[in-house]
Design an enzyme around this catalytic site. Structure first.
Site, PDB file in Angstrom:
ATOM      1  N   THR A 198      53.763 -12.154 -35.296  1.00 11.05           N
ATOM      2  CA  THR A 198      54.312 -13.439 -35.718  1.00 11.05           C
ATOM      3  C   THR A 198      55.083 -14.096 -34.576  1.00 11.05           C
ATOM      4  O   THR A 198      55.283 -15.307 -34.598  1.00 11.05           O
ATOM      5  CB  THR A 198      55.282 -13.223 -36.900  1.00 11.05           C
ATOM      6  OG1 THR A 198      56.111 -12.095 -36.578  1.00 11.05           O
ATOM      7  CG2 THR A 198      54.531 -12.946 -38.188  1.00 11.05           C
ATOM      8  N   ASP A 199      55.502 -13.301 -33.574  1.00  9.02           N
ATOM      9  CA  ASP A 199      56.403 -13.880 -32.558  1.00  9.02           C
ATOM     10  C   ASP A 199      55.728 -14.987 -31.750  1.00  9.02           C
ATOM     11  O   ASP A 199      56.307 -16.050 -31.543  1.00  9.02           O
ATOM     12  CB  ASP A 199      57.069 -12.806 -31.671  1.00  9.02           C
ATOM     13  CG  ASP A 199      56.124 -11.942 -30.858  1.00  9.02           C
ATOM     14  OD1 ASP A 199      54.891 -12.035 -31.056  1.00  9.02           O
ATOM     15  OD2 ASP A 199      56.622 -11.174 -30.003  1.00  9.02           O
ATOM     16  N   SER A 243      58.619  -0.075 -21.845  1.00 14.26           N
ATOM     17  CA  SER A 243      58.530  -0.974 -20.686  1.00 14.26           C
ATOM     18  C   SER A 243      59.524  -2.137 -20.811  1.00 14.26           C
ATOM     19  O   SER A 243      60.087  -2.588 -19.812  1.00 14.26           O
ATOM     20  CB  SER A 243      57.108  -1.504 -20.503  1.00 14.26           C
ATOM     21  OG  SER A 243      56.694  -2.156 -21.673  1.00 14.26           O
ATOM     22  N   ASP A 281      60.079  -7.956 -28.306  1.00 19.17           N
ATOM     23  CA  ASP A 281      60.567  -6.685 -27.773  1.00 19.17           C
ATOM     24  C   ASP A 281      61.803  -6.854 -26.884  1.00 19.17           C
ATOM     25  O   ASP A 281      62.759  -6.077 -26.989  1.00 19.17           O
ATOM     26  CB  ASP A 281      59.444  -5.998 -26.988  1.00 19.17           C
ATOM     27  CG  ASP A 281      58.175  -5.884 -27.825  1.00 19.17           C
ATOM     28  OD1 ASP A 281      58.289  -5.549 -29.010  1.00 19.17           O
ATOM     29  OD2 ASP A 281      57.090  -6.160 -27.299  1.00 19.17           O
TER      30      ASP A 281
HETATM   31  C1  GLA Z   1      53.796  -6.304 -28.857  1.00 17.95           C
HETATM   32  C2  GLA Z   1      54.292  -7.542 -28.126  1.00 17.95           C
HETATM   33  C3  GLA Z   1      55.232  -8.358 -28.993  1.00 17.95           C
HETATM   34  C4  GLA Z   1      54.635  -8.630 -30.367  1.00 17.95           C
HETATM   35  C5  GLA Z   1      54.099  -7.338 -30.969  1.00 17.95           C
HETATM   36  C6  GLA Z   1      53.369  -7.574 -32.267  1.00 17.95           C
HETATM   37  O1  GLA Z   1      54.853  -5.414 -29.079  1.00 17.95           O
HETATM   38  O2  GLA Z   1      54.947  -7.174 -26.932  1.00 17.95           O
HETATM   39  O3  GLA Z   1      55.568  -9.564 -28.335  1.00 17.95           O
HETATM   40  O4  GLA Z   1      53.660  -9.618 -30.297  1.00 17.95           O
HETATM   41  O5  GLA Z   1      53.205  -6.667 -30.095  1.00 17.95           O
HETATM   42  O6  GLA Z   1      54.259  -7.983 -33.249  1.00 17.95           O
END
Ligand code: GLA
Length: 389
Positions: A34-35, A129, A179
Site C-alpha cells: 500500500t505504501d 538493509s 521500511d
Molecule cells: C518491501 C518494500 C516496502 C513495501 C513492502 C510491501 O518491504 O521495501 O516499501 O512496499 O515491500 O508492503
C-alpha cells in the site's frame, strides 16, 4: 549491538569511535504493498538492530567494514564520496554508499570510517538493509554534527525520504517508504500508523503481553528468485491502473466505489486494485480495534490480508502459505505474510501460552514437506533508530 560495533571498531582502528548509532528491522503488522500507492501501513520495530560505529575521516573517503558470521571483517572501500554514482558500488556496500551519496547531495559531505554489527536476520524480509541504511544515515549526520530531534536537524520523515531516494536511485530498487519510516520512527509498545500520502503518523498502542498475546515471527528462509521482478511488476500494474482511472494513486479508490472501478479496468489489473483498496481498509479497521484495546479482534483482518496477497496480489509462496495455514490450524488468532512477499517472513498473532505449540507445529509442517527449517522468534514493538553512545 552498539557495544559489539564499538569493540570491533576498537580492534580494527586501535581507538574508540566518535559514536555509535543503531536502527532496528521491522515487521509490518498489516498494510502491504500500500505504501507506493499512497496508502496506509502499520509496522512495528523489531528488537533486533544494526549498529554503526563511526569516526570522521578528513580525506572525504568512506570505508565500511562489516563483521561476518565467521567473525572475519569484510571491508568495502575506501571510496571517495564525491565520486559515488549509481552503479559504482554493488552488493551490500551499495546500501551505506547510497546513503552517503544522498547526504553528500544534501550538503553533508564528510568522509567516515564505519564499522557495522547487527543481529537483524538477513534475507528474511525483516528490513535488515533498511536498518543498515538508517543507522548509516544517522551516523553520517551525527559525524556532521547533526543530532536527531534537535530543532534545526532534518526530521525523521526527511531522513526516511533520503534513505528511500538512496534505495530507489542508487541501489536501484523501486521500494516505498514503509521500511525506512518504521526503522526511524517506531516506538516501544506501539505500532506506527503511517499515512504515506500526508506523512501523518500516529503511534497506536500495541502491548501484546498485557493482552496475553504474542506476535510469533516465522522466517521461512525462502527467497524466490523472481522477488525483485515480481515487486516491480506489481508496482507498475498499480501505476498503470491509477493512470487508466485518471487518479494520482490507488489510495484514491474507496471501498464503496470499488465495484465500478473494477468494471472499468482490464482483467489483469482488477485483482491488484482489489488488494490495495481492501488492504487500506483493513489497516484502518485494525487501527480502530487497537485504539479501543481490542488486540484479539484484529486476527481475522490479518488472515484476510494474507488471503488477499495470496489470491489477488499473488505474492505468497508455498513456504508462506504453509507457515500461515499451520499457525492458524494450531490456534493462532490470525496470520499473514509480512513485507514484500515471494519468501521472507510471516507473522502469527497467538496466545502467549501457545507460542511454543504453534511454533512446533510450524516446524513439523515444514519438516513434513522437506522445507528448510524456519526461524522462529516472538517480537515486541521496540524503539526506533537513535544514537547509542
Ligand atoms: C518491501 C518494500 C516496502 C513495501 C513492502 C510491501 O518491504 O521495501 O516499501 O512496499 O515491500 O508492503
Amino acid at each position: 549491538m552498539a557495544a559489539h560495533a564499538a569493540a570491533e571498531f576498537h580492534s580494527l582502528f586501535g581507538r574508540q569511535p566518535t559514536g555509535v548509532w543503531s536502527a532496528p528491522g521491522r515487521v509490518n503488522l498489516i498494510g502491504e504493498h500500500t505504501d507506493y500507492n499512497d496508502g496506509f501501513v502499520l509496522p512495528f520495530a523489531l528488537p533486533y538492530r544494526i549498529a554503526v560505529a563511526a569516526s570522521a575521516r578528513s580525506d572525504g573517503m568512506l570505508a565500511v567494514t562489516t563483521v561476518g558470521d565467521d567473525g572475519r571483517p569484510q571491508q568495502a572501500g575506501p571510496v571517495r564520496i564525491a565520486d559515488l554514482a549509481p552503479g559504482s558500488v554493488n552488493g551490500w556496500a551499495a546500501y551505506p554508499s547510497g546513503v552517503a551519496w544522498v547526504l553528500h547531495a544534501e550538503g553533508f559531505s564528510g568522509g567516515a570510517d564505519l564499522v557495522v554489527a547487527g543481529d537483524v536476520p538477513a534475507g528474511a524480509g525483516l528490513s535488515s538493509s533498511h536498518a543498515l541504511q538508517c543507522a548509516t544515515a544517522l551516523a553520517l549526520l551525527g559525524l556532521a554534527g547533526v543530532e536527531l530531534d534537535e530543532p534545526d536537524a532534518p526530521n525523521r520523515t526527511t531522513i526516511g525520504r533520503w534513505v528511500q531516494r538512496s534505495e530507489n536511485n542508487f541501489v536501484g530498487v523501486p521500494t516505498g517508504l514503509l521500511d525506512q519510516t518504521a526503522s526511524l520512527s517506531c516506538v516501544r509498545d506501539h505500532v506506527l500508523f503511517l499515512d504515506v500520502r500526508s506523512g501523518e503518523m500516529e503511534q497506536v498502542p500495541f502491548n501484546t503481553s498485557s493482552a496475553g498475546l504474542a506476535v510469533l515471527v516465522i522466517d521461512t528462509k525462502a527467497k524466490h528468485s523472481h522477488a525483485d521482478s515480481g515487486y516491480r511488476e506489481r508496482r507498475a500494474g498499480c501505476e498503470r491502473a491509477a493512470s487508466i482511472l485518471g487518479i494520482p494513486a490507488l489510495r484514491d479508490v474507496t471501498e464503496a466505489g470499488l465495484d465500478d472501478v473494477l468494471a472499468s479496468l482490464p482483467d489483469d489489473l482488477r485483482p491488484l486494485v482489489r488488494h490495495v483498496v481492501t488492504e487500506n481498509e483493513r489497516v484502518v479497521r485494525t487501527v480502530e480495534h487497537l485504539r479501543a484495546s481490542r488486540i484479539a479482534d484484529i486476527g481475522d483482518l490479518l488472515t484476510a490480508s494474507h488471503a488477499s496477497m495470496r489470491d489477488d496480489y499473488r505474492i505468497s509462496c508455498l513456504e508462506l502459505d504453509v507457515a500461515v495455514d499451520t499457525a492458524l490450524d494450531a490456534g493462532a488468532l490470525g496470520a499473514r505474510m509480512t513485507g514484500g512477499g515471494f519468501g521472507g517472513s510471516a507473522i502469527a498473532l497467538v496466545a502467549a501460552d501457545a507460542v511454543r505449540s504453534v511454533g512446533e507445529r510450524v516446524q513439523a509442517a515444514f519438516a513434513a514437506r522437506g522445507l528448510t527449517a524456519p526461524g522462529l522468534f516472538t517480537a515486541v514493538p521496540s524503539p526506533g533508530a537513535g544514537r547509542d553512545t
